[in-house]
Design a protein around this motif. Structure first.
Motif, mmCIF file in Angstrom:
data_model
loop_
_atom_site.group_PDB
_atom_site.id
_atom_site.type_symbol
_atom_site.label_atom_id
_atom_site.label_comp_id
_atom_site.label_asym_id
_atom_site.label_seq_id
_atom_site.Cartn_x
_atom_site.Cartn_y
_atom_site.Cartn_z
ATOM 1 N N LEU A 1 0.843 -1.193 0.000
ATOM 2 C CA LEU A 1 0.000 0.000 0.000
ATOM 3 C C LEU A 1 0.878 1.243 0.000
ATOM 4 N N VAL A 2 0.610 2.166 -0.919
ATOM 5 C CA VAL A 2 1.318 3.441 -0.964
ATOM 6 C C VAL A 2 0.463 4.473 -0.258
ATOM 7 N N LEU B 1 -11.195 -3.841 5.906
ATOM 8 C CA LEU B 1 -10.141 -3.074 5.255
ATOM 9 C C LEU B 1 -9.047 -2.716 6.250
ATOM 10 N N LEU B 2 -9.424 -2.278 7.440
ATOM 11 C CA LEU B 2 -8.429 -1.944 8.456
ATOM 12 C C LEU B 2 -7.585 -3.156 8.811
ATOM 13 N N ARG B 3 -8.204 -4.320 8.953
ATOM 14 C CA ARG B 3 -7.443 -5.542 9.291
ATOM 15 C C ARG B 3 -6.470 -5.892 8.175
ATOM 16 N N GLU B 4 -6.872 -5.734 6.911
ATOM 17 C CA GLU B 4 -5.958 -5.999 5.800
ATOM 18 C C GLU B 4 -4.740 -5.086 5.878
ATOM 19 N N MET B 5 -4.977 -3.826 6.179
ATOM 20 C CA MET B 5 -3.873 -2.872 6.260
ATOM 21 C C MET B 5 -2.932 -3.217 7.413
ATOM 22 N N MET B 6 -3.497 -3.674 8.518
ATOM 23 C CA MET B 6 -2.659 -4.075 9.650
ATOM 24 C C MET B 6 -1.811 -5.284 9.291
#
Length: 230
Positions: A4-5, A219-224
């Motif tokens: 992720l950028v 979405l937040l969990r994916e980013m974590m």
């Protein structure tokens, strides 16, 4: 899954109106009066010192107050303590702010003490910030005493309701909607200081735009999983 950028975008310029006051209503009111020479005379002291833990909003409040002062036609100066040398501006009628006073060098401490001495003559107001009450500052005694004679306010930390309001306000400013479960998760498991909450919101905003998905807990969990620290 590609990295992720993060496109970190600046928030709207800080104002007293977009500061979530919580238990700090009296402080915000005093800063509003301090911003203009005409209303500063209503305060019991010409100068103000505010203190609080990192991320409490001290720098936001200094910048917001100076912005209000400029809008009222008052000269303003904002200086980081680490950048102060052996003198400070002597501009007549100015609102002079020094952030993080605990970082003042020996020469800069003398400069601030001298600024206190001449403030009445040049009609300046001093707005200072630091991490602790005046007695806890590692500064020369005469300067610490002068700071202790100003209006002193502790920036009170936000409770969870105020933090949730802050997140909602910041999201709305970006045209976003945060799912309630995202807010609840961040307040239960994430860092609770304002800087961290803003950083996570920036990351969520970028991810939502990149993936064309609403901001939800999945979405937040994916980013974590990709390394985002909350």
């Amino acid at each position: 899954m590609k990295q992720l950028v993060l496109d970190i975008r600046p928030d709207t310029p800080p104002t007293l109106e977009n500061f979530v006051a919580g238990a700090n209503a009296e402080l915000v009111a005093a800063l509003s009066l301090l911003a203009s020479p005409a209303t500063a005379a209503q305060l019991p002291a010409r100068h103000l010192y505010l203190w609080g833990e990192p991320g409490s909003g001290r720098s936001h409040l200094l910048r917001a107050t100076l912005g209000m002062g400029r809008a009222a036609g008052r000269p303003t100066h904002l200086l980081a303590a680490a950048d102060v040398d052996d003198s400070l501006p002597e501009t007549v009628d100015a609102l002079l702010a020094v952030d993080d006073v605990e970082q003042l060098s020996a020469d800069a401490q003398i400069a601030l003490f001298n600024a206190f001495n001449r403030a009445r003559g040049n009609r300046q107001s001093l707005l200072l910030s630091g991490p602790s009450a005046p007695l806890g500052l590692a500064l020369r005694e005469d300067l610490r005493t002068r700071i202790g004679q100003t209006l002193v306010f502790e920036v009170q930390p936000l409770d969870d309701d105020a933090r949730a309001t802050l997140l909602a306000t910041l999201a709305e400013r970006r045209g976003l909607r945060l799912a309630d479960e995202v807010v609840d998760f961040l307040l239960r498991h994430g860092r609770r200081d304002l800087a961290s909450l803003r950083r996570v919101l920036d990351a969520l905003d970028a991810a939502s735009l990149e993936r064309k998905r609403p901001i939800t807990l999945p979405l937040l969990r994916e980013m974590m999983q990709q390394g985002l620290e909350i």
